[in-house]
Design an enzyme around this catalytic site. Structure first.
Site, PDB file in Angstrom:
ATOM      1  N   HIS A  52       0.818  -1.215   0.000  1.00 59.24           N
ATOM      2  CA  HIS A  52       0.000   0.000   0.000  1.00 59.24           C
ATOM      3  C   HIS A  52       0.851   1.264   0.000  1.00 59.24           C
ATOM      4  CE1 HIS A  52      -4.093   1.104  -0.168  1.00 59.24           C
ATOM      5  NE2 HIS A  52      -4.295   1.458   1.081  1.00 59.24           N
ATOM      6  N   ASN A  62      -6.731   7.318   3.682  1.00 61.65           N
ATOM      7  CA  ASN A  62      -8.122   7.714   3.454  1.00 61.65           C
ATOM      8  C   ASN A  62      -8.347   9.215   3.485  1.00 61.65           C
ATOM      9  OD1 ASN A  62      -8.456   4.978   3.446  1.00 61.65           O
ATOM     10  ND2 ASN A  62      -9.830   4.896   5.184  1.00 61.65           N
ATOM     11  N   ASN A  87      -9.320   4.466  -1.769  1.00 59.70           N
ATOM     12  CA  ASN A  87      -9.729   5.514  -0.835  1.00 59.70           C
ATOM     13  C   ASN A  87      -8.859   6.770  -0.914  1.00 59.70           C
ATOM     14  OD1 ASN A  87     -11.893   4.045   0.183  1.00 59.70           O
ATOM     15  ND2 ASN A  87     -10.610   3.015   1.695  1.00 59.70           N
ATOM     16  N   ASP A 142      -0.698   2.239  -5.374  1.00 64.92           N
ATOM     17  CA  ASP A 142      -0.751   0.810  -5.610  1.00 64.92           C
ATOM     18  C   ASP A 142      -2.054   0.455  -6.314  1.00 64.92           C
ATOM     19  OD1 ASP A 142      -1.941   1.628  -3.029  1.00 64.92           O
ATOM     20  OD2 ASP A 142      -2.577  -0.460  -2.952  1.00 64.92           O
TER      21      ASP A 142
END
Length: 195
Positions: A24, A72, A118, A97
């Protein structure tokens, strides 16, 4: 700085040692590599809710940003930098990613939806536009490896050695194309995509 060139390169990731090297955090890894190549350091800026660095060459000025808001809420950091430097969405490149393509594959596009990411969703909402460039670096999906691992656990874990070798090739390609990308020329990266 609103000069038509791509002026802000944002790597998406999560702050903190536990996330270093995870799937991530590929966006962070890319901007860290660019900073290393240009021998510039990041400084934490509370006003930008992020770590920022500046690359200055005779041809362009490129801002590097790592939001420290967690994925987020990445838009909080991005919009503050864009407003301060009076940047347009087309001057923004976001690197992140991508689950639905194989490790190391790269996809490039301008505009479009968030595809469930997100970080992208937060940026689109914060800058009230989707008209920015996205560079997606594949990390694969558990189902591509016949795994039932939870997606959240998967992206927050580190790739294995084989996956990492492909991801590193993608990052190296990006590093080699940074001069072109900073000037708004994506031809170098498009050649890589056609290989």
């Amino acid at each position: 700085m609103s000069n038509g060139n791509i002026s802000l390169l944002v790597g998406l990731g999560n702050p903190g040692e536990r996330y270093i090297g995870t799937r991530h955090n590929i966006g962070f890894s890319v901007v860290d590599s660019v900073a290393e190549d240009f021998q510039v350091k990041f400084s934490h800026e509370n006003a930008f809710s992020g770590q920022i660095s500046k690359v200055k060459t005779p041809s362009y000025t490129l801002l590097l940003l790592k939001p420290v808001t967690y994925m987020n809420n990445s838009g909080i950091s991005v919009v503050s930098v864009m407003n301060f430097y009076k940047l347009l969405p087309k001057q923004l490149i976001v690197i992140h990613d991508e689950l639905d393509i194989l490790p190391g594959d790269i996809r490039l596009k301008q505009g479009g939806g968030s595809a469930g990411h997100n970080g992208l969703r937060s940026i689109q909402h914060s800058i009230s536009s989707s008209d920015f460039w996205r560079i997606r670096i594949g990390v694969g999906h558990p189902r591509l490896f016949n795994s039932r691992q939870d997606v959240s656990d998967f992206v927050l874990s580190k790739p294995n050695n084989e996956e990492f070798s492909y991801i590193k090739l993608a990052i190296d390609c990006f590093r080699n194309s940074i001069d072109s990308l900073a000037k708004g020329d994506f031809d170098f990266l498009r050649k890589y995509l056609k290989r």
